[in-house]
Design a protein around this motif. Structure first.
Motif, short mmCIF file in Angstrom:
data_model
loop_
_atom_site.label_atom_id
_atom_site.label_comp_id
_atom_site.label_asym_id
_atom_site.label_seq_id
_atom_site.Cartn_x
_atom_site.Cartn_y
_atom_site.Cartn_z
N PHE A 1 0.83 -1.20 0.00
CA PHE A 1 0.00 0.00 0.00
C PHE A 1 0.87 1.26 0.00
N THR A 2 0.45 2.24 -0.79
CA THR A 2 1.06 3.57 -0.77
C THR A 2 -0.05 4.60 -0.70
N VAL A 3 0.27 5.76 -0.14
CA VAL A 3 -0.69 6.87 -0.08
C VAL A 3 -0.02 8.14 -0.57
N ALA B 1 -5.22 9.84 -1.69
CA ALA B 1 -5.23 8.76 -2.68
C ALA B 1 -4.45 7.57 -2.16
N VAL B 2 -4.88 6.39 -2.61
CA VAL B 2 -4.25 5.13 -2.23
C VAL B 2 -3.97 4.32 -3.49
N ARG B 3 -2.85 3.65 -3.48
CA ARG B 3 -2.58 2.65 -4.52
C ARG B 3 -2.12 1.36 -3.84
N TYR B 4 -2.54 0.25 -4.43
CA TYR B 4 -2.14 -1.06 -3.90
C TYR B 4 -1.56 -1.90 -5.03
N THR C 1 1.54 2.48 6.22
CA THR C 1 1.31 1.47 7.24
C THR C 1 -0.15 1.05 7.16
N ALA C 2 -0.40 -0.24 7.06
CA ALA C 2 -1.75 -0.74 6.87
C ALA C 2 -2.07 -1.78 7.93
N ARG C 3 -3.32 -1.77 8.37
CA ARG C 3 -3.80 -2.79 9.31
C ARG C 3 -5.24 -3.12 8.99
#
Length: 696
Positions: free
Chosen positions: A629-631, A662-665, A642-644
């Motif tokens: 994940f990136t933001v 924005a988010v990219r995965y 950081t992802a949970r």
């Protein structure tokens, strides 16, 4: 070409309007010279639960009668020599015998009724189960276990046409088929002797569906490696797409000049062959290791003391020669015992990208100098007497025409053996030196664009490899393609749905299920290096295509191979496609997809994501932290997040991004990512932004 319709569709309309299915109106003398369409052979599977179209040709005016399992229909042959009947629908079953009768009777035996699937795309659909050393993981075991007499296999020849073809063409003498596809144009019973050359994805898909439903399965492979989506689409369907409409117009302007074009092509081809031969000779002459036909650097007494060293196997771009295209010579000393000296030996070098010539003690022992063999393991036989006790010298001259080069297989594939217990490993340090560089010679001349047989022109594969199958009854289609369109990923958003709609309309079976494979992880560069090359956007275009009805997608972002665009794990690809089929085609209430992004909500300096297809819950595979994940904020600068997991949602944040928007995965050609549902299916890559794409 814009007004040309497939002969099958015209025939259907004529027959239906004239009511020729009626037994009363099909009176007349028995037809002579009956020939059914090429898709109708012994061992075929016909689609259950629909009226079954059967068609072909005969002398005009006669009567054709078709009978199968108590059903019978008659047709009068039209003035164009075409006929068609539709047998009343029937449930799965068989084997049956079909009789096609005119003046004489044609008998087709061992006919099954079940579900038929079209299996199309480019090389990852065409990749066989196991041919020689090329194929899937555990290929030998898969072939041995392929005993499914109620799965039937059909391959279409890989040919092209500028006009829609009425029937599946015969295999041409100078065929583009791979040599093992000799069984094109006839249905085969799935077994160890027939499955090896067949599409691995199609076979594993069909096997999974057959095991689940216990009905006969027919698989029609119509695929061609390295081909673009627009080649599989009728040209009329491309006209609303501006860039492709221009390509269609350009092609039609050229094709309209046939046969002048053919004569011009032959002239251009001859000129190109001369230019290519001259280019190749110039390229060879620039290699200091090969002079006047003498392989100087292959001779055992050549002094290579000033050469550099490299660990093999491995690509040379990773070991001191970044960006080099051309020839590289490798040499290795091998000290053999008396047990091996004098015996016939086997030299194995694994796959080599792209071509090679190989010597032992100055004796040429093997060559592979045709294009497209970069995945073929090199196994060369060495006659008795070439090897000797003590020092021996192996020399390999590798040609790389682009991308990566070198001996790139597994360490255990590099060996010298005598067929008994003596095996000498060749993995490790080799000496190397560059020879001829492509940068030092003019660019390789290209063949004429509008040549007969070019598979990447608009419509030419639809005309030759799809249209002849229509309107054969089918359950649906599976598709694995997109690599060749990745440089035009944004265009694929409209092109791919247009192709699906085109097939559905032309087939006349409504919105039949269309299932496809999202591109796997891969890179032609270093593993972990963030290189887009259009692939993330192509995956996005595939994800967007799920907006069409009766579609499903198999995500494969976790089962690719960073070093090979043709990953060997086709079992999971087929299994995931079969899961999609069980829901989309067969209505089963199962978890058939990994998580798919649904919505995003801002929560202060964090973002919460919601998903469809969470199954029994979201997980990080292996119990690790979530990765991939990136933001980004309004500056559009993406940083790792950081992802949970939080129930069926995911919460993201990132240092230095107080106002994420924005988010990219998994937004890379070979991403490091691990979001799954508990059923073990990976999440599709996605992005929440609509910022301009990098490719067009």
């Amino acid at each position: 070409m814009r007004t040309v319709k497939t002969i099958q569709i015209v025939a259907v309309l004529v027959l239906l309007s004239s009511g020729c299915q009626s037994l009363r109106e099909a009176a007349g003398p028995a037809a002579s010279n009956i020939r059914p369409a090429g898709i109708f052979t012994d061992n075929m599977v016909l689609q259950r639960d629909i009226d079954i179209p059967v068609w072909g040709w005969a002398d005009p005016g006669g009567r054709v009668t078709v009978a199968l399992n108590g059903r019978q229909a008659r047709a009068k042959v039209g003035s164009d020599g075409a006929w068609m009947v539709r047998l009343r629908s029937m449930p799965a079953g068989g084997p049956y015998t079909m009789t096609i009768r005119g003046e004489e009777a044609l008998i087709l035996r061992n006919v099954m009724v079940g579900d038929v699937w079209i299996c199309s795309g480019q090389s990852n659909m065409q990749m066989p189960v196991k041919i020689g050393d090329y194929g899937v993981e555990n290929g030998d075991a898969e072939v041995a276990a392929a005993r499914f007499p109620n799965i039937r296999l059909f391959m279409t020849p890989t040919v092209t046409s500028f006009e829609p073809m009425a029937d599946i063409p015969p295999v041409p003498e100078e065929s583009r088929l791979s040599p093992w596809q000799k069984d094109s144009r006839r249905w085969l019973i799935c077994g160890p002797d027939t499955v090896p050359p067949f599409s691995a994805v199609a076979y594993f898909f069909g096997r999974a569906v057959h095991r689940e439903l216990d009905v006969p399965i027919g698989l029609i492979q119509t695929a061609w490696g390295g081909t673009v989506c627009e080649a599989w689409t009728e040209t009329e369907a491309l006209l609303p797409l501006p860039d492709l409409a221009a390509a269609v117009a350009e092609m039609e302007a050229s094709v309209s000049k046939m046969p002048e074009l053919q004569r011009a092509y032959e002239r251009e081809k001859a000129a190109w062959e001369q230019e290519h031969a001259a280019w190749w000779a110039k390229f060879q002459a620039s290699d200091p290791g090969y002079r006047d036909g003498e392989p100087l650097w292959a001779k055992p007494d050549f002094d290579d003391g000033d050469w550099q060293v490299m660990e093999l196997p491995g690509y040379w771009e990773s070991a001191g020669l970044p960006g080099f295209d051309g020839n590289v010579w490798y040499r290795k000393d091998v000290v053999l015992s008396g047990d091996m000296a004098g015996k016939p030996l086997t030299l194995s070098l694994g796959p080599i990208n792209d071509m090679d010539r190989t010597w032992l003690n100055g004796v040429l022992v093997g060559t592979t100098e045709t294009d497209g063999q970069y995945q073929t393991p090199r196994v060369y036989s060495i006659p008795a007497g070439v090897a000797k006790a003590g020092r021996n010298v192996i020399a390999v001259r590798v040609y790389d025409m682009g991308n990566k080069g070198g001996l790139w297989g597994k360490p255990e594939e590099l060996r010298l053996s005598d067929g008994d217990s003596n095996v000498f490993s060749l993995a490790g340090v080799w000496r190397y030196q560059t020879g001829a560089s492509l940068a030092m010679v003019p660019p390789k001349p290209m063949p004429p664009k509008y040549r007969v047989g070019n598979p990447n022109l608009p419509g030419v594969l639809y005309n030759a490899m799809i249209a002849p199958l229509m309107p054969f009854g089918i359950r649906g289609a599976i598709w694995y393609q997109g690599e060749s369109n990745a440089s035009r990923a944004e265009e694929y958003r409209s092109l791919f749905p247009a192709m699906i709609r085109n097939w559905r309309q032309a087939w006349g079976q409504g919105d039949f299920p269309f299932l496809f494979v999202q591109l796997a992880n891969w890179t032609r560069y270093e593993s972990g290096q963030l290189v887009d090359a259009g692939w993330p956007e192509l995956r996005e275009a595939q994800l967007m295509t799920l907006a069409l009805p009766s579609t499903g997608m198999a995500v494969t972002i976790d089962i690719g191979n960073p070093e090979d665009i043709h990953p060997k794990n086709k079992q999971d690809v087929g299994r995931r496609l079969a899961l999609a089929a069980r829901h989309v085609a067969y209505g089963q209430d199962i978890v058939y997809s990994g998580p798919v992004f649904k919505a995003m909500v801002r929560e202060g300096d964090a973002i919460r994501l919601r998903f469809d297809h969470v199954g029994s819950g979201l997980v990080a595979k292996g119990g690790d932290d979530l990765k991939g994940f990136t933001v980004a904020g309004m500056d559009r600068r993406f940083v790792p997040a950081t992802a949970r997991t939080a129930g069926d949602t995911i919460v993201l944040s990132a240092d230095g991004i107080p106002d994420p928007v924005a988010v990219r995965y998994a937004w890379a050609i070979n991403p490091d990512c691990n979001l799954y549902n508990r059923e073990g299916l990976p999440a599709s890559p996605f992005r929440t932004d609509h910022w301009p794409a990098a490719s067009r």
